[in-house]
Motif scaffolding. Structure first.
Motif, PDB file in Angstrom:
ATOM      1  N   ARG A 201     131.933  24.605  42.938  1.00 48.30           N
ATOM      2  CA  ARG A 201     132.707  25.603  43.658  1.00 48.30           C
ATOM      3  C   ARG A 201     132.302  25.599  45.120  1.00 48.30           C
ATOM      4  NH1 ARG A 201     132.024  28.181  38.606  1.00 48.30           N
ATOM      5  NH2 ARG A 201     134.001  28.879  37.699  1.00 48.30           N
ATOM      6  N   CYS A 202     133.245  25.914  45.986  1.00 48.90           N
ATOM      7  CA  CYS A 202     133.007  25.863  47.429  1.00 48.90           C
ATOM      8  C   CYS A 202     131.857  26.761  47.863  1.00 48.90           C
ATOM      9  CB  CYS A 202     134.275  26.256  48.184  1.00 48.90           C
ATOM     10  SG  CYS A 202     135.667  25.131  47.955  1.00 48.90           S
ATOM     11  N   GLY A 203     131.692  27.895  47.191  1.00 48.23           N
ATOM     12  CA  GLY A 203     130.674  28.842  47.606  1.00 48.23           C
ATOM     13  C   GLY A 203     129.263  28.309  47.551  1.00 48.23           C
ATOM     14  N   ALA A 204     129.041  27.251  46.786  1.00 46.38           N
ATOM     15  CA  ALA A 204     127.696  26.696  46.634  1.00 46.38           C
ATOM     16  C   ALA A 204     127.265  25.887  47.856  1.00 46.38           C
ATOM     17  CB  ALA A 204     127.619  25.825  45.388  1.00 46.38           C
ATOM     18  N   PHE A 205     128.209  25.573  48.748  1.00 42.31           N
ATOM     19  CA  PHE A 205     127.839  24.765  49.914  1.00 42.31           C
ATOM     20  C   PHE A 205     128.575  25.184  51.187  1.00 42.31           C
ATOM     21  CE2 PHE A 205     131.316  22.682  47.674  1.00 42.31           C
ATOM     22  CZ  PHE A 205     132.241  22.472  48.686  1.00 42.31           C
ATOM     23  N   SER A 206     129.475  26.157  51.140  1.00 41.09           N
ATOM     24  CA  SER A 206     130.324  26.478  52.290  1.00 41.09           C
ATOM     25  C   SER A 206     129.523  26.930  53.510  1.00 41.09           C
ATOM     26  CB  SER A 206     131.352  27.546  51.920  1.00 41.09           C
ATOM     27  OG  SER A 206     130.719  28.734  51.500  1.00 41.09           O
ATOM     28  N   ARG A 207     128.331  27.477  53.280  1.00 45.00           N
ATOM     29  CA  ARG A 207     127.506  27.869  54.421  1.00 45.00           C
ATOM     30  C   ARG A 207     127.189  26.669  55.299  1.00 45.00           C
ATOM     31  NH1 ARG A 207     121.739  30.284  53.104  1.00 45.00           N
ATOM     32  NH2 ARG A 207     121.042  28.152  53.582  1.00 45.00           N
ATOM     33  N   ARG A 208     127.076  25.491  54.707  1.00 41.50           N
ATOM     34  CA  ARG A 208     126.808  24.272  55.488  1.00 41.50           C
ATOM     35  C   ARG A 208     127.968  23.942  56.411  1.00 41.50           C
ATOM     36  NH1 ARG A 208     124.986  19.142  52.362  1.00 41.50           N
ATOM     37  NH2 ARG A 208     123.887  18.756  54.330  1.00 41.50           N
ATOM     38  N   LEU A 209     129.141  24.416  56.085  1.00 43.77           N
ATOM     39  CA  LEU A 209     130.342  24.080  56.844  1.00 43.77           C
ATOM     40  C   LEU A 209     130.653  25.076  57.956  1.00 43.77           C
ATOM     41  CD1 LEU A 209     132.666  23.210  53.819  1.00 43.77           C
ATOM     42  CD2 LEU A 209     131.196  21.645  55.111  1.00 43.77           C
ATOM     43  N   TYR A 210     130.315  26.352  57.722  1.00 39.62           N
ATOM     44  CA  TYR A 210     130.809  27.393  58.617  1.00 39.62           C
ATOM     45  C   TYR A 210     129.739  28.261  59.271  1.00 39.62           C
ATOM     46  CZ  TYR A 210     135.271  26.304  56.365  1.00 39.62           C
ATOM     47  OH  TYR A 210     136.391  25.664  55.897  1.00 39.62           O
ATOM     48  N   ASN A 211     128.563  28.391  58.668  1.00 40.11           N
ATOM     49  CA  ASN A 211     127.598  29.328  59.221  1.00 40.11           C
ATOM     50  C   ASN A 211     126.186  28.965  58.780  1.00 40.11           C
ATOM     51  OD1 ASN A 211     126.893  31.600  60.742  1.00 40.11           O
ATOM     52  ND2 ASN A 211     126.962  32.950  58.948  1.00 40.11           N
ATOM     53  N   PHE A 212     125.784  27.748  59.082  1.00 39.24           N
ATOM     54  CA  PHE A 212     124.547  27.225  58.517  1.00 39.24           C
ATOM     55  C   PHE A 212     123.311  27.963  59.008  1.00 39.24           C
ATOM     56  CE2 PHE A 212     121.170  23.888  58.197  1.00 39.24           C
ATOM     57  CZ  PHE A 212     121.128  23.870  56.806  1.00 39.24           C
ATOM     58  N   THR A 213     123.237  28.270  60.307  1.00 33.62           N
ATOM     59  CA  THR A 213     122.067  28.967  60.845  1.00 33.62           C
ATOM     60  C   THR A 213     122.373  30.412  61.216  1.00 33.62           C
ATOM     61  OG1 THR A 213     122.510  28.308  63.140  1.00 33.62           O
ATOM     62  CG2 THR A 213     121.211  26.787  61.773  1.00 33.62           C
ATOM     63  N   GLY A 214     123.557  30.891  60.797  1.00 37.77           N
ATOM     64  CA  GLY A 214     123.934  32.263  61.113  1.00 37.77           C
ATOM     65  C   GLY A 214     124.627  32.403  62.447  1.00 37.77           C
ATOM     66  N   LYS A 215     124.968  31.292  63.066  1.00 36.48           N
ATOM     67  CA  LYS A 215     125.609  31.316  64.390  1.00 36.48           C
ATOM     68  C   LYS A 215     126.998  30.690  64.362  1.00 36.48           C
ATOM     69  CE  LYS A 215     121.106  31.019  66.704  1.00 36.48           C
ATOM     70  NZ  LYS A 215     120.255  30.235  67.660  1.00 36.48           N
ATOM     71  N   GLY A 216     127.592  30.612  63.165  1.00 40.33           N
ATOM     72  CA  GLY A 216     128.924  30.036  63.043  1.00 40.33           C
ATOM     73  C   GLY A 216     128.939  28.528  63.193  1.00 40.33           C
ATOM     74  N   ASP A 217     127.822  27.873  62.913  1.00 40.15           N
ATOM     75  CA  ASP A 217     127.708  26.433  63.104  1.00 40.15           C
ATOM     76  C   ASP A 217     127.693  25.694  61.765  1.00 40.15           C
ATOM     77  OD1 ASP A 217     125.311  27.568  62.365  1.00 40.15           O
ATOM     78  OD2 ASP A 217     124.078  26.110  63.442  1.00 40.15           O
ATOM     79  N   ALA A 218     127.837  24.364  61.852  1.00 35.81           N
ATOM     80  CA  ALA A 218     127.774  23.506  60.668  1.00 35.81           C
ATOM     81  C   ALA A 218     126.405  22.855  60.585  1.00 35.81           C
ATOM     82  CB  ALA A 218     128.862  22.436  60.736  1.00 35.81           C
ATOM     83  N   ASP A 219     126.060  22.406  59.412  1.00 30.71           N
ATOM     84  CA  ASP A 219     124.800  21.703  59.190  1.00 30.71           C
ATOM     85  C   ASP A 219     124.889  20.334  59.857  1.00 30.71           C
ATOM     86  OD1 ASP A 219     122.541  20.437  58.281  1.00 30.71           O
ATOM     87  OD2 ASP A 219     122.892  20.845  56.164  1.00 30.71           O
ATOM     88  N   SER A 220     124.047  20.115  60.844  1.00 30.59           N
ATOM     89  CA  SER A 220     124.106  18.863  61.606  1.00 30.59           C
ATOM     90  C   SER A 220     123.689  17.653  60.783  1.00 30.59           C
ATOM     91  CB  SER A 220     123.214  18.959  62.846  1.00 30.59           C
ATOM     92  OG  SER A 220     121.860  19.206  62.472  1.00 30.59           O
TER      93      SER A 220
END
Length: 302
Positions: A201-220
């Motif tokens: 499911r998307c929720g298991a990794f979506s933070r990597r796409l949209y808000n990885f460090t809490g600043k609206g960024d992606a996982d580099s």
């Protein structure tokens, strides 16, 4: 300790489940039910073959179930038990709420009980069903399953936290968790290879796409092109109904392709990418990626 704790899936690596079973003081054998239930293998295979036609990704579901069972109390089928009174069972814990395939295990158990009442454990049924479901697309069994596990009677949701690796785990927490089970970095990398089948499911990794460090960024550390593909599949906020392949283009085939995509920085979870951040786990990834036979060897020699 290591020789006392190994098979699954996750992962699935077969060595992991055998180690856990030995830790539970259970003596397993290839002919455990030879006299008491000689058709057990045949019954499981027939039902799995029928089910797999309607549910091609059943292998991923059952091997995940086996992993979630084995990594908590050992391979004792405690993940199948229901909540009693106010004591919440393992299946009620959040990581287990997405498990599926319980109906398949129930069907197999019912058929076996008709043939050999009160003989075959549910823990053995899970092990056989996971093996046969993963092997179904190969038309042969990928590994032997020794039998003789005993079912547990205790199942506590409170024991899940800290016993199952999460998708956002870093390499330090992964190594520590596996070490507590008597497993090393090589076991961790082999078990992670179970992500070569199935979806998430998307929720298991979506933070990597949209808000990885809490600043609206992606996982580099995630391949940019792959990240963009995932964003198209998983809009923000994440939908609980959308799923994507964990191993793009190879989610039904149990082989070492997972290590190919991992080295391309296309591992879906933080816990996948973490395998490249440690020298020893990175070496294990490269070894398994370069040699498909090495991955197969882990399966054939638990």
């Amino acid at each position: 300790m290591k020789a006392a704790y190994s098979i699954f899936i996750l992962v699935v690596s077969l060595a992991v489940f055998g180690i856990i079973d030995v830790c539970n003081a259970q003596k397993l054998s290839n002919n455990f039910y030879k006299r008491t239930c000689p058709r057990v293998d045949q019954i499981v295979k027939e039902i799995i073959q029928n089910r797999i036609r309607r549910n091609p990704d059943l292998g991923a579901k059952l091997i995940r179930m086996q992993f979630h069972d084995c990594f908590v109390r050992g391979c004792d089928a405690s993940v199948l038990l229901d909540t009693v009174n106010n004591t919440r069972a393992e299946k009620e814990a959040i990581p287990n709420q997405s498990l599926s395939g319980f109906d398949v295990i129930d069907e197999i158990k019912t058929a076996i009980e008709r043939a050999c009442p009160r003989v075959v454990s549910c823990a053995d049924i899970i092990a056989l069903a996971a093996r046969d479901a993963v092997s179904a697309h190969f038309k042969k069994s990928l590994w032997d399953v020794q039998l003789g596990r005993r079912d547990g009677r205790v199942s506590l949701a409170t024991e899940i936290s800290g016993n199952l690796p999460g998708p956002f785990a870093n390499i330090s927490s992964l190594i520590q968790l596996f070490n507590r089970k008597g497993l090393d970095v090589n076991d961790l990398v082999v078990l992670s290879g179970a992500h070569t089948i199935g979806v998430s499911r998307c929720g298991a990794f979506s933070r990597r796409l949209y808000n990885f460090t809490g600043k609206g960024d992606a996982d580099s550390s995630l391949d940019r092109t792959y990240a963009e593909t995932l964003r198209k599949q998983c809009p923000n906020p994440a939908s609980p109904t959308i799923t994507v392949e964990m191993d793009p283009g190879s989610s039904l085939s149990f082989e070492n392709h997972y290590y190919d995509i991992l080295l391309q920085n296309k591992g879906l979870f933080v816990s996948d990418a973490a395998l490249l951040t440690d020298r020893n786990s990175n070496r294990a990834v490269i070894r398994l990626q370069r040699s498909p036979s090495s991955f197969s060897l882990h399966l054939q020699n638990p």
